[in-house]
Motif scaffolding. Structure first.
Motif, PDB file in Angstrom:
ATOM      1  N   LEU A  50       0.754  -1.348   0.040  1.00  0.00           N
ATOM      2  CA  LEU A  50       0.167  -0.007   0.128  1.00  0.00           C
ATOM      3  C   LEU A  50       0.596   1.270   0.042  1.00  0.00           C
ATOM      4  O   LEU A  50       1.788   1.234   0.565  1.00  0.00           O
ATOM      5  CB  LEU A  50      -0.902  -0.152   1.222  1.00  0.00           C
ATOM      6  CG  LEU A  50      -1.872  -0.954   1.450  1.00  0.00           C
ATOM      7  CD1 LEU A  50      -2.812  -0.884   2.637  1.00  0.00           C
ATOM      8  CD2 LEU A  50      -2.818  -1.098   0.225  1.00  0.00           C
ATOM      9  N   SER A  51       0.418   2.430  -0.598  1.00  0.00           N
ATOM     10  CA  SER A  51       1.121   3.376  -0.679  1.00  0.00           C
ATOM     11  C   SER A  51       1.059   4.094   0.821  1.00  0.00           C
ATOM     12  O   SER A  51       0.384   3.698   1.662  1.00  0.00           O
ATOM     13  CB  SER A  51       0.482   4.709  -1.620  1.00  0.00           C
ATOM     14  OG  SER A  51      -0.725   5.235  -0.986  1.00  0.00           O
ATOM     15  N   PRO A  52       2.238   4.879   1.090  1.00  0.00           N
ATOM     16  CA  PRO A  52       2.335   5.476   2.144  1.00  0.00           C
ATOM     17  C   PRO A  52       1.078   6.130   2.807  1.00  0.00           C
ATOM     18  O   PRO A  52       0.596   6.043   4.014  1.00  0.00           O
ATOM     19  CB  PRO A  52       3.390   6.478   2.401  1.00  0.00           C
ATOM     20  CG  PRO A  52       4.310   6.114   1.243  1.00  0.00           C
ATOM     21  CD  PRO A  52       3.277   5.416   0.120  1.00  0.00           C
ATOM     22  N   LEU A  53       0.470   6.873   2.076  1.00  0.00           N
ATOM     23  CA  LEU A  53      -0.868   7.685   2.472  1.00  0.00           C
ATOM     24  C   LEU A  53      -2.131   6.492   2.806  1.00  0.00           C
ATOM     25  O   LEU A  53      -2.695   6.634   3.842  1.00  0.00           O
ATOM     26  CB  LEU A  53      -1.382   8.251   1.358  1.00  0.00           C
ATOM     27  CG  LEU A  53      -2.874   8.971   1.225  1.00  0.00           C
ATOM     28  CD1 LEU A  53      -2.463  10.165   2.087  1.00  0.00           C
ATOM     29  CD2 LEU A  53      -3.174   9.312   0.071  1.00  0.00           C
ATOM     30  N   ARG A  84      -5.263   4.090  10.864  1.00  0.00           N
ATOM     31  CA  ARG A  84      -6.202   4.852  11.489  1.00  0.00           C
ATOM     32  C   ARG A  84      -7.466   4.225  11.476  1.00  0.00           C
ATOM     33  O   ARG A  84      -8.201   4.168  12.664  1.00  0.00           O
ATOM     34  CB  ARG A  84      -6.103   6.188  10.571  1.00  0.00           C
ATOM     35  CG  ARG A  84      -5.266   7.138  11.304  1.00  0.00           C
ATOM     36  CD  ARG A  84      -5.613   8.775  10.910  1.00  0.00           C
ATOM     37  NE  ARG A  84      -5.409   8.820   9.509  1.00  0.00           N
ATOM     38  CZ  ARG A  84      -4.536   9.232   8.709  1.00  0.00           C
ATOM     39  NH1 ARG A  84      -3.261   9.541   9.401  1.00  0.00           N
ATOM     40  NH2 ARG A  84      -4.665   9.422   7.496  1.00  0.00           N
ATOM     41  N   GLY A 121      -1.273   4.686   6.287  1.00  0.00           N
ATOM     42  CA  GLY A 121      -1.847   5.684   7.384  1.00  0.00           C
ATOM     43  C   GLY A 121      -3.226   5.578   7.471  1.00  0.00           C
ATOM     44  O   GLY A 121      -3.696   5.281   8.844  1.00  0.00           O
TER      45      GLY A 121
END
Lengths: 239, 242
Positions: free
Chosen positions: A170-173, A180, A176
């Protein structure tokens, strides 16, 4: 939340697991209480995946005891365990490539018909899945397939959600966002056992952690304490 | 070494890659990043001949290779590793690596020579000696990734395409992979690498190219790119830790 009197949701004790004649997990004990977020960390090859595969009934060559909601489940069929509320996000994205995204998700809903809230939740977490709802799952990119795998597990409204490296690909975004969302699920009372190479994120999010090396638990404790443990910092956090 | 112009891939109604230009020099490592579904793997697949571009050209070492088949492109000197390290589950690590050596060589070599070369390459990627005869399905993730890399290297590529090599590795294992990638580059191989682990991308890339919705949205020095607001908004988010 973690009073001494309540039985843990999941309790593993003295677990030994074998691959053919090779023992890969040794006398492993761990427990996850209701509402807890617990992480199992360790290098690749330590036996983390083997451990959770045994918990969900995918490995039959095991001894010891595993109880889920007070019932001994060692040796039970994965299908039955899924219906008892145990969901796994597998490491290798075992999706159904020739079925549309939406049908993959519906498979996760078990035989529930009131899955619309779960579906909305999955779509709010991963809007791309809604966009691609009618597309064959096999045409998704690697990271999108990872989202689908997580979404499918969430669709079952599990009591205990086990995630084997959810941040993979998964992309860093999105990493996150996924973390969450797990925290949010934790606040809503879902119980989580998380296997993750992203050790910093995992320890940040979870209450407690276990460290597995060479098939044995070598450390356990509060996540915050583990984060400051010199061995963990050197071996896992890359300090 | 590699020069791509206007590369496009249409899949049904979807434009997976849209008019991408990209070039790669000798001994250069270029990092390819972008949100999930941006078209990174599709781009690598077109370069390696796994899929055929709808439009555009790919020039490799002065020769147009657009639309050639994967085995032909491998023979020209481009090798690739895959996101999920699948392999021949019943072969040993050594045998798997030998396949690369046998196939990629310009001349016919004997099984003995292939075995010798494969063993050397497995050492180079620091694959554990005692596991050379272990069959693939009994290897762990790190070992599997090393075999996959060794098999690609055994075909003696000039250009290596790495699709999420360090996915599933912990930070310590990733750091080791970074050193290995640099060692490969120092042996004269150019590398195009897809990676979400920013410490890896930042640690090895001379240049970073960012894709979003099949289009190039940024390109430049690693530190320029990660400070680009568009890249932060679409890709990095606010939780990235380097």
């Amino acid at each position: 939340m973690h009073s001494e009197t309540t039985d843990p949701m999941l309790s593993v004790s003295g677990l030994n697991v074998f691959h053919a004649n090779l023992q890969v997990v040794w006398d492993l004990s761990l427990h996850v209480d209701k509402g807890e977020l617990v992480t199992l960390i360790g290098p690749n090859g330590a036996g983390k995946t083997t451990t959770v595969e045994t918990i969900v009934g995918l490995n039959k060559k095991a001894s010891g005891s595993i109880t889920f909601l007070g019932e001994n489940i060692l040796g039970m069929h994965p299908y039955d365990l899924f219906h008892k509320g145990l969901a796994l996000v597998p490491e290798k994205r075992e999706i159904f490539p020739k079925m549309p995204v939406i049908e993959n998700l519906m498979l996760g809903a078990r035989d529930r018909t009131d899955y619309s809230a779960s579906l909305n939740h999955v779509y709010s977490l991963f809007p791309i899945l809604k966009e691609r709802e009618r597309q064959m799952a096999g045409t998704l990119s690697g990271g999108e397939q990872q989202m689908l795998t997580i979404g499918r597990a969430l669709m079952s409204n599990p009591k205990l959600l086990i995630l084997d490296e959810p941040s993979t690909g998964l992309s860093p975004l999105l990493v996150g966002q996924v973390f969450r969302s797990l925290e949010q699920l934790g606040r809503e009372g879902i119980t989580v056992l998380l296997l993750e190479q992203n050790v910093r994120h995992a320890l940040n999010m979870c209450h407690r952690g276990y460290v597995l090396e060479n098939g044995r638990i070598i450390k356990e404790g509060k996540a915050k304490e583990l984060m400051h443990d010199p061995h963990i910092q050197k071996a896992y956090l890359g300090f | 070494m590699l020069s791509i112009r206007g590369l496009t891939k249409q899949i049904g109604g979807l434009c997976a890659v849209n008019g991408v230009d990209l070039s790669l020099g000798d001994n250069e490592i270029v990092g390819l990043v972008g949100p999930n579904g941006a078209g990174k793997t599709t781009l690598l697949n077109m370069i390696s001949g796994i899929s055929v571009p709808t439009a555009g050209t790919i020039i490799f070492c002065g020769e147009e290779i657009t639309g050639l088949r994967a085995h032909q492109i491998c023979k020209k000197g481009i090798a690739k590793t895959f996101q999920i390290a699948e392999s021949f589950p019943g072969l040993t690590a050594l045998e798997c690596t030998m396949i690369g050596a046998l196939f990629g060589n310009h001349r016919k070599i004997s099984m003995g020579e292939a075995k010798f070369e494969a063993a050397q390459i497995l050492d180079f990627v620091s694959f554990p000696q005692e596991k050379r005869e272990t069959i693939i399905k009994n290897l762990n993730v790190v070992e599997l990734k090393k075999v996959q890399l060794a098999r690609a290297l055994a075909s003696k590529p000039k250009l290596l395409l790495l699709d999420e090599l360090t996915t599933g590795l912990n930070p310590k294992e990733s750091n080791e992979a970074v050193e290995l990638i640099k060692k490969i580059r120092d042996n004269g191989v150019s590398i195009l690498i897809i990676e979400h682990v920013m410490s890896v991308i930042m640690g090895v890339s001379n240049r970073i190219v960012v894709l979003d919705h099949g289009e190039k949205i940024a390109e430049g020095h690693p530190y320029e790119v990660v400070n680009n607001q568009k890249v932060i908004d679409t890709y990095l988010g606010d939780m990235h830790a380097f």
